[in-house]
Design an enzyme around this catalytic site. Structure first.
Site, PDB file in Angstrom:
ATOM      1  N   TYR A 192     -18.036 -28.477 -50.444  1.00 26.51           N
ATOM      2  CA  TYR A 192     -17.899 -28.661 -51.896  1.00 26.51           C
ATOM      3  C   TYR A 192     -19.002 -27.907 -52.637  1.00 26.51           C
ATOM      4  O   TYR A 192     -20.172 -27.947 -52.258  1.00 26.51           O
ATOM      5  CB  TYR A 192     -17.962 -30.156 -52.286  1.00 26.51           C
ATOM      6  N   ASP A 197     -15.171 -29.497 -43.612  1.00 24.62           N
ATOM      7  CA  ASP A 197     -14.649 -30.511 -44.532  1.00 24.62           C
ATOM      8  C   ASP A 197     -14.392 -29.894 -45.903  1.00 24.62           C
ATOM      9  O   ASP A 197     -15.309 -29.360 -46.531  1.00 24.62           O
ATOM     10  CB  ASP A 197     -15.677 -31.644 -44.669  1.00 24.62           C
ATOM     11  N   TYR A 243     -11.411 -29.723 -54.349  1.00 22.62           N
ATOM     12  CA  TYR A 243     -12.580 -28.836 -54.424  1.00 22.62           C
ATOM     13  C   TYR A 243     -12.195 -27.427 -54.887  1.00 22.62           C
ATOM     14  O   TYR A 243     -13.066 -26.600 -55.154  1.00 22.62           O
ATOM     15  CB  TYR A 243     -13.283 -28.713 -53.055  1.00 22.62           C
ATOM     16  N   LYS A 283      -7.939 -33.153 -48.101  1.00 17.93           N
ATOM     17  CA  LYS A 283      -7.799 -34.498 -48.707  1.00 17.93           C
ATOM     18  C   LYS A 283      -6.760 -34.485 -49.820  1.00 17.93           C
ATOM     19  O   LYS A 283      -6.680 -33.520 -50.586  1.00 17.93           O
ATOM     20  CB  LYS A 283      -9.156 -34.963 -49.258  1.00 17.93           C
ATOM     21  N   HIS A 331      -8.148 -39.115 -50.555  1.00 19.53           N
ATOM     22  CA  HIS A 331      -9.504 -38.775 -50.995  1.00 19.53           C
ATOM     23  C   HIS A 331     -10.205 -39.946 -51.684  1.00 19.53           C
ATOM     24  O   HIS A 331     -11.391 -40.194 -51.442  1.00 19.53           O
ATOM     25  CB  HIS A 331      -9.427 -37.585 -51.959  1.00 19.53           C
ATOM     26  N   ASN A 347     -13.547 -43.230 -49.068  1.00 20.87           N
ATOM     27  CA  ASN A 347     -14.016 -44.094 -50.157  1.00 20.87           C
ATOM     28  C   ASN A 347     -13.276 -45.426 -50.205  1.00 20.87           C
ATOM     29  O   ASN A 347     -13.078 -45.993 -51.279  1.00 20.87           O
ATOM     30  CB  ASN A 347     -13.906 -43.363 -51.508  1.00 20.87           C
ATOM     31  N   GLN A 404     -14.056 -41.862 -44.640  1.00 17.02           N
ATOM     32  CA  GLN A 404     -15.182 -40.994 -45.040  1.00 17.02           C
ATOM     33  C   GLN A 404     -15.822 -41.585 -46.297  1.00 17.02           C
ATOM     34  O   GLN A 404     -15.159 -41.729 -47.328  1.00 17.02           O
ATOM     35  CB  GLN A 404     -14.678 -39.567 -45.306  1.00 17.02           C
ATOM     36  N   GLY A 415     -28.466 -36.757 -49.284  1.00 22.13           N
ATOM     37  CA  GLY A 415     -28.810 -37.195 -50.635  1.00 22.13           C
ATOM     38  C   GLY A 415     -27.947 -36.544 -51.701  1.00 22.13           C
ATOM     39  O   GLY A 415     -28.300 -36.599 -52.892  1.00 22.13           O
ATOM     40  N   LYS A 470     -23.763 -30.354 -45.998  1.00 22.67           N
ATOM     41  CA  LYS A 470     -23.451 -29.140 -46.770  1.00 22.67           C
ATOM     42  C   LYS A 470     -24.721 -28.319 -46.960  1.00 22.67           C
ATOM     43  O   LYS A 470     -25.766 -28.836 -47.367  1.00 22.67           O
ATOM     44  CB  LYS A 470     -22.860 -29.519 -48.135  1.00 22.67           C
ATOM     45  N   GLU A 475     -28.331 -19.825 -45.238  1.00 24.65           N
ATOM     46  CA  GLU A 475     -28.224 -19.511 -43.815  1.00 24.65           C
ATOM     47  C   GLU A 475     -29.273 -20.240 -42.974  1.00 24.65           C
ATOM     48  O   GLU A 475     -28.984 -20.795 -41.920  1.00 24.65           O
ATOM     49  CB  GLU A 475     -28.337 -17.990 -43.614  1.00 24.65           C
ATOM     50  N   LYS A 481     -28.373 -23.150 -40.125  1.00 22.92           N
ATOM     51  CA  LYS A 481     -28.787 -23.055 -38.710  1.00 22.92           C
ATOM     52  C   LYS A 481     -29.696 -24.223 -38.347  1.00 22.92           C
ATOM     53  O   LYS A 481     -29.599 -24.785 -37.249  1.00 22.92           O
ATOM     54  CB  LYS A 481     -29.494 -21.726 -38.455  1.00 22.92           C
ATOM     55  N   ASN A 527     -29.610 -27.223 -39.477  1.00 23.20           N
ATOM     56  CA  ASN A 527     -28.870 -28.473 -39.324  1.00 23.20           C
ATOM     57  C   ASN A 527     -28.219 -28.604 -37.945  1.00 23.20           C
ATOM     58  O   ASN A 527     -28.025 -29.712 -37.443  1.00 23.20           O
ATOM     59  CB  ASN A 527     -27.845 -28.623 -40.456  1.00 23.20           C
TER      60      ASN A 527
END
Ligand SMILES: NC(=O)c1ccc[n+]([C@@H]2O[C@H](COP(=O)([O-])OP(=O)(O)OC[C@H]3O[C@@H](n4cnc5c(N)ncnc54)[C@H](OP(=O)(O)O)[C@@H]3O)[C@@H](O)[C@H]2O)c1
Length: 322
Positions: free
Chosen positions: A23, A49, A54, A83, A116, A166, A189, A219, A269, A273, A277, A279
């Site tokens: 998103y 995802d 979106y 979704k 969704h 949700n 989700q 966050g 998300k 770059e 990487k 994450n």
């Protein structure tokens, strides 16, 4: 897909436990989404995802198809989630909407299709929510009828698995107790991070063999339409910071790891770059039980995503209470 990095769903399919969030608010150029998704696939993200809402499925689909064409992955290596928007809860619109997503993606099926948001809304001509005099127009649709239409999409092979997003416990129970239920939702989700650790909902989902998938795990993007500007910055939390230093990691990795170790599938998300990487390094370390307990204690049931809309629209028929 690497089976070690996947969780089994209640319909026998497998979901990679780390997903890539796509998103981005309108002001982000669409080509950035394609590039970031390609970088993510190169870095090893096989779970992507996205959502009809979106308005990015053309760009994400392009990235997936490019990475299939250049031999990086095969279609079966990718787990793609889309979704159903709130404006398409009417049963006759469910398949129509999924087919629109597939057309944008230029794919034959999605791996996972989710309701969704559990609040039906009246569509305008472009399937956006209808707004009249600043008020959202809600629709009256029984979510159990929407679910039956979702089941038909699975039977038609357009979605390998179906789930929800949700949903609180009451809504999950409503689906699970539906007479003639053919398929249980494979997942729910929801927003989930150390400030909103969803421990009760997680226990409930586990007891029903429903995977909890976390969004906003870092966050959230603090998107101004949704998130209060005074909301606390999760990644600046001093306790997460100290723990990151102790493990020679970053607060982002500590947050992702904390969720994974509780049996949660996590979406992260990043369109950067270096951070994409970074994450992926969540699989390279473990948090001991005492650190998990410390992070548990950060919970304050703080919800970034829906506070603003529910206060702006007091008639918004949604309760995110467990
Ligand atoms: N089902 C739903 O209703 C729902 C709602 C919201 C979101 N989602 C899904 O969940 C995804 C993730 O949620 P989200 O978009 O709110 O964001 P998020 O995953 O919580 O990430 C928030 C921000 O963290 C930054 N970040 C990422 N990796 C980092 C790192 N290693 N160190 C420091 N900062 C880092 C990113 O900025 P940079 O890009 O600058 O790195 C990103 O903007 C969405 O993209 C979407 O796919 C679903």
């Amino acid at each position: 897909m690497n089976p070690k990095l996947c969780a089994e769903l209640n319909d026998g399919h497998h979901i990679p436990v780390l997903g890539f969030g796509t998103y981005a608010p309108e002001e982000v150029p669409k080509c950035v989404i394609t590039e970031a998704t390609k970088i993510a696939i190169d870095a090893g993200f096989h779970h992507i995802d996205a959502a009809y809402m979106y308005q990015n499925e053309e760009e994400v689909g392009l990235a997936i198809r490019d990475k299939i064409a250049d031999g990086t992955v095969k279609r079966e290596d990718i787990f793609y989630t889309s979704k159903l928007p709130s404006t398409c809860h009417r049963p006759d619109l469910v398949r129509v909407c999924l087919e629109k997503s597939l057309k944008k993606l230029q794919l034959d099926y999605v791996d996972l299709y989710l309701i969704h948001f559990p609040v039906p809304m009246k569509p305008d001509n472009n399937l956006n929510p209808t707004v009249e005099n600043g008020k959202l127009l809600f629709d009256t649709v029984d979510l159990r009828d929407t679910w039956e239409a979702m089941e038909k999409c699975k039977d038609a092979g357009l979605a390998k698995s179906i789930g929800v997003s949700n949903f609180n416990r009451r809504l999950l129970e409503m689906i699970l107790n539906k007479p003639g239920l053919k398929y249980k939702p494979v997942c729910n989700q929801v927003e989930c991070h150390p400030y909103l650790n969803q421990s009760k909902l997680l226990d409930y989902c586990k007891s029903k063999d429903i995977v909890l998938v976390a969004y906003g795990a870092l966050g959230t993007q603090r998107y101004k339409n949704w998130v209060d500007e005074n909301a606390p910055y999760l990644l600046e939390d001093p306790i997460l910071g100290a723990m990151a230093e102790k493990h020679k990691k970053t607060p982002a990795l500590i947050s992702l790891r904390y969720l994974l170790q509780r049996g949660i599938v996590v979406i992260a998300k990043s369109f950067n770059e270096k951070r994409i990487k970074e994450n992926m390094k969540v699989f390279e370390f473990q948090l001991p039980e005492e650190d998990m307990a410390v992070i548990d204690s950060l919970n304050k049931n703080y919800r970034y995503s829906t506070a603003k809309i529910t206060s702006a629209h007091p008639d918004y028929p949604y309760s995110d209470e467990y």
